[in-house]
Design a protein around this motif. Structure first.
Motif, PDB file in Angstrom:
ATOM      1  N   LYS A   1      -4.461  21.646  -0.270  1.00  0.00           N
ATOM      2  CA  LYS A   1      -5.348  20.483  -0.248  1.00  0.00           C
ATOM      3  C   LYS A   1      -4.737  19.307  -1.000  1.00  0.00           C
ATOM      4  O   LYS A   1      -4.880  18.177  -0.590  1.00  0.00           O
ATOM      5  N   SER A   2      -4.087  19.576  -2.113  1.00  0.00           N
ATOM      6  CA  SER A   2      -3.399  18.434  -2.703  1.00  0.00           C
ATOM      7  C   SER A   2      -1.966  18.823  -3.058  1.00  0.00           C
ATOM      8  O   SER A   2      -1.705  19.945  -3.503  1.00  0.00           O
ATOM      9  N   VAL A   3      -1.073  17.888  -2.808  1.00  0.00           N
ATOM     10  CA  VAL A   3       0.350  18.171  -2.940  1.00  0.00           C
ATOM     11  C   VAL A   3       0.826  17.622  -4.289  1.00  0.00           C
ATOM     12  O   VAL A   3       1.197  16.462  -4.414  1.00  0.00           O
ATOM     13  N   THR A   4       0.793  18.498  -5.284  1.00  0.00           N
ATOM     14  CA  THR A   4       1.086  18.050  -6.644  1.00  0.00           C
ATOM     15  C   THR A   4       2.553  18.270  -7.022  1.00  0.00           C
ATOM     16  O   THR A   4       2.937  18.090  -8.160  1.00  0.00           O
ATOM     17  N   VAL A   5       3.346  18.683  -6.035  1.00  0.00           N
ATOM     18  CA  VAL A   5       4.791  18.728  -6.251  1.00  0.00           C
ATOM     19  C   VAL A   5       5.417  17.710  -5.306  1.00  0.00           C
ATOM     20  O   VAL A   5       4.849  17.401  -4.269  1.00  0.00           O
ATOM     21  N   GLU A   6       6.565  17.193  -5.654  1.00  0.00           N
ATOM     22  CA  GLU A   6       7.164  16.175  -4.776  1.00  0.00           C
ATOM     23  C   GLU A   6       7.962  16.825  -3.640  1.00  0.00           C
ATOM     24  O   GLU A   6       8.270  17.986  -3.677  1.00  0.00           O
TER      25      GLU A   6
ATOM     26  N   SER B   1       6.558   8.566  -0.984  1.00  0.00           N
ATOM     27  CA  SER B   1       7.793   9.322  -1.237  1.00  0.00           C
ATOM     28  C   SER B   1       9.041   8.507  -0.933  1.00  0.00           C
ATOM     29  O   SER B   1      10.095   8.712  -1.540  1.00  0.00           O
ATOM     30  N   GLU B   2       8.938   7.576   0.004  1.00  0.00           N
ATOM     31  CA  GLU B   2      10.084   6.718   0.321  1.00  0.00           C
ATOM     32  C   GLU B   2      10.143   5.541  -0.641  1.00  0.00           C
ATOM     33  O   GLU B   2      11.202   5.178  -1.145  1.00  0.00           O
ATOM     34  N   PHE B   3       9.001   4.977  -0.895  1.00  0.00           N
ATOM     35  CA  PHE B   3       8.905   3.809  -1.767  1.00  0.00           C
ATOM     36  C   PHE B   3       9.541   4.092  -3.126  1.00  0.00           C
ATOM     37  O   PHE B   3      10.344   3.322  -3.634  1.00  0.00           O
ATOM     38  N   ARG B   4       9.200   5.209  -3.696  1.00  0.00           N
ATOM     39  CA  ARG B   4       9.623   5.471  -5.076  1.00  0.00           C
ATOM     40  C   ARG B   4      11.125   5.725  -5.187  1.00  0.00           C
ATOM     41  O   ARG B   4      11.686   5.612  -6.268  1.00  0.00           O
ATOM     42  N   TYR B   5      11.753   6.074  -4.107  1.00  0.00           N
ATOM     43  CA  TYR B   5      13.180   6.407  -4.187  1.00  0.00           C
ATOM     44  C   TYR B   5      14.097   5.351  -3.586  1.00  0.00           C
ATOM     45  O   TYR B   5      15.264   5.590  -3.396  1.00  0.00           O
ATOM     46  N   ARG B   6      13.527   4.169  -3.240  1.00  0.00           N
ATOM     47  CA  ARG B   6      14.437   3.215  -2.619  1.00  0.00           C
ATOM     48  C   ARG B   6      14.600   1.939  -3.439  1.00  0.00           C
ATOM     49  O   ARG B   6      14.882   0.893  -2.889  1.00  0.00           O
ATOM     50  N   ASN B   7      14.421   2.031  -4.719  1.00  0.00           N
ATOM     51  CA  ASN B   7      14.631   0.887  -5.592  1.00  0.00           C
ATOM     52  C   ASN B   7      13.940  -0.358  -5.039  1.00  0.00           C
ATOM     53  O   ASN B   7      14.570  -1.381  -4.781  1.00  0.00           O
ATOM     54  N   PRO B   8      12.630  -0.282  -4.850  1.00  0.00           N
ATOM     55  CA  PRO B   8      11.909  -1.373  -4.183  1.00  0.00           C
ATOM     56  C   PRO B   8      11.887  -2.655  -5.007  1.00  0.00           C
ATOM     57  O   PRO B   8      11.934  -2.603  -6.234  1.00  0.00           O
TER      58      PRO B   8
ATOM     59  N   ALA C   1       3.795   8.964  -8.736  1.00  0.00           N
ATOM     60  CA  ALA C   1       5.103   8.470  -9.177  1.00  0.00           C
ATOM     61  C   ALA C   1       5.338   7.036  -8.707  1.00  0.00           C
ATOM     62  O   ALA C   1       5.906   6.214  -9.438  1.00  0.00           O
ATOM     63  N   ALA C   2       4.867   6.714  -7.504  1.00  0.00           N
ATOM     64  CA  ALA C   2       5.021   5.347  -6.980  1.00  0.00           C
ATOM     65  C   ALA C   2       4.224   4.367  -7.846  1.00  0.00           C
ATOM     66  O   ALA C   2       4.676   3.252  -8.131  1.00  0.00           O
ATOM     67  N   ILE C   3       3.059   4.793  -8.285  1.00  0.00           N
ATOM     68  CA  ILE C   3       2.218   3.946  -9.152  1.00  0.00           C
ATOM     69  C   ILE C   3       2.955   3.664 -10.467  1.00  0.00           C
ATOM     70  O   ILE C   3       3.018   2.526 -10.937  1.00  0.00           O
TER      71      ILE C   3
ATOM     72  N   ILE D   1       0.863  -1.189   0.000  1.00  0.00           N
ATOM     73  CA  ILE D   1       0.000   0.000   0.000  1.00  0.00           C
ATOM     74  C   ILE D   1       0.895   1.233   0.000  1.00  0.00           C
ATOM     75  O   ILE D   1       1.826   1.328   0.812  1.00  0.00           O
ATOM     76  N   VAL D   2       0.645   2.157  -0.912  1.00  0.00           N
ATOM     77  CA  VAL D   2       1.387   3.420  -0.909  1.00  0.00           C
ATOM     78  C   VAL D   2       0.415   4.590  -0.788  1.00  0.00           C
ATOM     79  O   VAL D   2      -0.674   4.557  -1.364  1.00  0.00           O
ATOM     80  N   ALA D   3       0.820   5.584  -0.047  1.00  0.00           N
ATOM     81  CA  ALA D   3      -0.012   6.771   0.159  1.00  0.00           C
ATOM     82  C   ALA D   3       0.813   7.801   0.933  1.00  0.00           C
ATOM     83  O   ALA D   3       1.972   7.535   1.296  1.00  0.00           O
ATOM     84  N   CYS D   4       0.218   8.956   1.161  1.00  0.00           N
ATOM     85  CA  CYS D   4       0.860   9.997   1.972  1.00  0.00           C
ATOM     86  C   CYS D   4      -0.133  10.485   3.034  1.00  0.00           C
ATOM     87  O   CYS D   4      -1.341  10.411   2.838  1.00  0.00           O
ATOM     88  N   GLY D   5       0.402  11.008   4.107  1.00  0.00           N
ATOM     89  CA  GLY D   5      -0.401  11.706   5.124  1.00  0.00           C
ATOM     90  C   GLY D   5      -1.524  10.856   5.690  1.00  0.00           C
ATOM     91  O   GLY D   5      -1.343   9.683   6.050  1.00  0.00           O
ATOM     92  N   THR D   6      -2.700  11.452   5.738  1.00  0.00           N
ATOM     93  CA  THR D   6      -3.865  10.761   6.290  1.00  0.00           C
ATOM     94  C   THR D   6      -4.183   9.492   5.507  1.00  0.00           C
ATOM     95  O   THR D   6      -4.572   8.469   6.088  1.00  0.00           O
ATOM     96  N   SER D   7      -4.006   9.530   4.203  1.00  0.00           N
ATOM     97  CA  SER D   7      -4.281   8.336   3.381  1.00  0.00           C
ATOM     98  C   SER D   7      -3.319   7.212   3.749  1.00  0.00           C
ATOM     99  O   SER D   7      -3.674   6.035   3.705  1.00  0.00           O
ATOM    100  N   TRP D   8      -2.101   7.586   4.119  1.00  0.00           N
ATOM    101  CA  TRP D   8      -1.134   6.579   4.593  1.00  0.00           C
ATOM    102  C   TRP D   8      -1.621   5.951   5.903  1.00  0.00           C
ATOM    103  O   TRP D   8      -1.495   4.747   6.126  1.00  0.00           O
ATOM    104  N   HIS D   9      -2.229   6.757   6.751  1.00  0.00           N
ATOM    105  CA  HIS D   9      -2.795   6.197   7.993  1.00  0.00           C
ATOM    106  C   HIS D   9      -3.926   5.220   7.690  1.00  0.00           C
ATOM    107  O   HIS D   9      -4.050   4.183   8.344  1.00  0.00           O
TER     108      HIS D   9
END
Ligand code: F6R
Length: 366
Positions: free
Chosen positions: A361-366, A86-93, A115-117, A55-63
């Motif tokens: 409301k939405s974070v469209t920059v990384e 943000s961590e998933f996409r940069y750690r060569n999963p 980006a993770a998708i 599961i990937v998400a940020c903030g409240t959606s991550w909760h």
């Protein structure tokens, strides 16, 4: 447009019974013992053959994703990992075509989640989206999905998106539990019937609002707060702390209650309010002893308890009751008082509740 409420956030908190109902409408057929979700039906083989769900998400959606980890593992017996996008996409999963990625996003526009998708798709995973905004970038980029039907969420602090995400993820876990045959028919039916009662139980939880306002007044000048929970309610503690931080600018931290003794307990003194989720099911006795540890260090205890609780009432400075439900569904209820407490504290501090500083409301920059 705020429907008589002072802020969108309060309106959206109160919309939750309806939003949850809209989210399960047509999907949860409790009397027939059915969960219908086309995004799952059409991809059932993939779900049944998956090695694990990421599961990937940020903030409240991550909760919400963390709550889903408990739900999927407990009910459907599928291994789950939850990652900050943000961590998933940069750690060569390590991802294979036997993995399923579930992306959770209210806006469907969060850059890191998107980006993770893309990364997971490149590496062959099947990607399922749980979004609120129809036709959003994430909804379009995913292979399949299930919308939350929360309606527009205007307040920057996410409330009804969180509970409707948990609703969708619970339905998914129940559908998969049934397909895998890991659940007895009785248990399955019990979950469906109970989920159908959640909107009215949220309604009851909302009735504590006047009491919560009184409690908010006591703690509005705090500089730090702790939020504790265990099991299904550990992510709720994280979410409670995030809500307080983002709209009242009070420093808050959420912890699994048992981690207290590994460090945070050093913070406790008579100036530290500690919000503890101590509902009857889910390690109740253990949480009670965590509460005793806080009390003996003079921390102030605000406990979220099951209706009729007496043991915690004797120990805590304040108790807020929620109706009883199945353990896996408690986050849908215990979240409500924590949303309200943040709301009232922020209002009392004169903060801009719907548009907190530095946040969009939405974070469209990384
Ligand atoms: C918290 C909040 C943020 C969002 C996060 C993810 O109240 O609003 O933490 O939850 O930015 O946004 P979505 O769900 O749109 O991807």
């Amino acid at each position: 447009e705020k429907g008589g409420y002072d802020h969108f956030m309060l309106k959206e908190i109160y919309e939750q019974p309806r939003a949850i109902k809209d989210t399960y409408r047509g999907r949860l057929l409790a009397e027939q013992g059915l969960v219908k979700m086309s995004g799952i039906e059409q991809n059932m083989e993939k779900f049944l053959n998956a090695n694990r769900i990421i599961i990937v998400a940020c903030g409240t959606s991550w909760h919400a994703g963390l709550v889903a980890e408990y739900i999927f593992e407990d009910l459907a017996r599928i291994p789950v990992e939850v990652e900050y996008a943000s961590e998933f996409r940069y750690r060569n999963p390590v991802i294979t075509d036997k993995d399923i990625l579930i992306a959770i996003s209210q806006s469907g526009e969060t850059a890191d989640t998107l980006a993770a998708i893309k990364l997971a798709k490149e590496r062959g995973a099947f990607v399922f989206g749980v979004c609120n905004v129809v036709g959003s970038s994430i909804a379009r980029e995913t292979d399949a999905g299930a919308y939350t039907h929360a309606g527009p969420e205007i307040g920057v602090a996410s409330t009804k998106a969180f509970t409707t995400q948990i609703t969708v993820l619970t339905l998914m876990a129940l559908r998969l539990a049934k397909a895998k045959g890991v659940f007895s028919e009785t248990k399955y039916r019990e979950h469906l019937t109970e989920l159908a009662t959640i909107p009215s139980k949220v309604e009851i939880a909302l009735q504590s609002n006047p009491l919560i306002e009184i409690i908010a007044d006591v703690y509005k000048d705090s500089t730090n707060c702790l939020y504790l929970g265990r099991g299904y309610n550990f992510p709720v503690a994280l979410e409670g702390a995030l809500k307080l931080k983002e709209i009242s600018y009070i420093h808050a931290e959420g912890y699994p209650a048992a981690e207290m003794k590994h460090g945070p307990i050093a913070l406790i003194d008579e100036h530290m309010p500690v919000f503890v989720i101590a509902t009857k099911k889910g390690h109740y006795e253990k949480v009670v002893s965590n509460i005793q540890e806080i009390k003996s260090r003079k921390g102030k205890i605000i406990a979220i308890v099951t209706e009729g609780d007496e043991q915690v009432r004797d120990l805590a400075d304040h108790v807020i009751e929620v109706p009883e439900t199945l353990e896996s569904l408690t986050p849908l209820l215990t979240t409500i008082p924590l949303q309200l407490i943040s709301y009232h504290i922020a209002v009392m501090r004169g903060c801009n509740v719907d548009q907190p500083r530095n946040l969009a409301k939405s974070v469209t920059v990384e």
